[in-house]
Design an enzyme around this catalytic site. Sequence first.
Site, short mmCIF file in Angstrom:
data_model
loop_
_atom_site.label_atom_id
_atom_site.label_comp_id
_atom_site.label_asym_id
_atom_site.label_seq_id
_atom_site.Cartn_x
_atom_site.Cartn_y
_atom_site.Cartn_z
CD GLU A 93 10.89 -7.80 4.94
OE1 GLU A 93 11.18 -8.94 5.38
OE2 GLU A 93 10.50 -6.88 5.67
CG HIS B 78 11.40 -2.50 4.02
ND1 HIS B 78 10.03 -2.42 4.01
CD2 HIS B 78 11.72 -3.69 4.56
CE1 HIS B 78 9.54 -3.53 4.54
NE2 HIS B 78 10.54 -4.32 4.88
N PRO C 292 0.80 -1.23 0.00
CG PRO C 292 -0.09 -1.08 2.15
CD PRO C 292 0.56 -2.04 1.20
CG ASN C 293 -0.13 4.30 1.39
OD1 ASN C 293 -1.12 4.87 0.93
ND2 ASN C 293 -0.12 3.72 2.58
NE ARG D 172 4.13 6.54 1.63
CZ ARG D 172 4.37 5.29 2.03
NH1 ARG D 172 4.77 4.40 1.15
NH2 ARG D 172 4.19 4.94 3.28
CE1 TYR E 160 9.01 4.87 2.79
CE2 TYR E 160 7.53 6.76 2.88
CZ TYR E 160 7.98 5.57 3.40
OH TYR E 160 7.42 5.07 4.55
CG ASN F 169 8.42 -2.14 -0.06
OD1 ASN F 169 7.92 -2.29 1.07
ND2 ASN F 169 9.02 -1.02 -0.43
CB ALA G 129 1.77 0.09 6.17
NE ARG H 26 10.66 5.83 8.19
CZ ARG H 26 9.65 5.62 7.35
NH1 ARG H 26 9.72 4.65 6.45
NH2 ARG H 26 8.57 6.38 7.43
C1 DQA Z 1 8.44 0.88 3.48
C2 DQA Z 1 8.61 1.10 4.98
C3 DQA Z 1 7.30 0.87 5.71
O1 DQA Z 1 7.47 1.05 7.10
C4 DQA Z 1 6.26 1.87 5.22
O2 DQA Z 1 5.01 1.63 5.85
C5 DQA Z 1 6.13 1.89 3.75
C6 DQA Z 1 7.32 1.75 2.91
C7 DQA Z 1 9.73 1.25 2.69
O3 DQA Z 1 9.80 0.87 1.53
O4 DQA Z 1 10.61 1.92 3.23
O5 DQA Z 1 5.05 2.13 3.21
O6 DQA Z 1 8.17 -0.48 3.23
#
Ligand code: DQA
Length: 146
Positions: A99, A101, A11-12, A19, A24, A75, A78, A108
């Site tokens: 995985e 990020h 998501p997002n 964003r 990011y 990825n 959240a 963080r």
């Molecule tokens: C994320 C890190 C997560 O904590 C966050 O909720 C994201 C992006 C990253 O790519 O750094 O949406 O996965």
Amino acid sequence: MTGRLLIVHGPNLNLLGTREPAIYGPATLEDANEVCRAAADAADFAVDIVQSNHEGALVDAIQAAQGTAEGIVINPAAYTHTSVAIADALAAVGLPLVEVHLSNVHAREPFRSHSYVSPHASAVIAGAGIQGYRFAVEHLTALLRD
Ligand code: DQA
């Protein structure tokens, strides 16, 4: 093509580029996908790419990888920190997994340091921005080749 990978964005991540760029980075999701395609292509792999803001849709995509993909780069965004369902789906299909990020989740908020997905991953890459996807695809394709 020697194989096929599934790339999953949670998501997002569709909002990448606009964003929270200080966290990011400026690259878009399409930029990240291009990095994946180029790295996969160099290793003679094809990619299927899925992004969803919905947990169930991500579970469906992971389940569908069984029989179509040889490995998964995810990825979970959240859902990394909340989703037993996504972790269970990854365990159920049992495919080699990396995985990713974009941000260094360990630098963080403390809740971002816990991942339900990491126990199922052969590697976890955090904090390298969209290049993390390149590292993930390179690692996964090498793993699958050897
Ligand atoms: C994320 C890190 C997560 O904590 C966050 O909720 C994201 C992006 C990253 O790519 O750094 O949406 O996965």
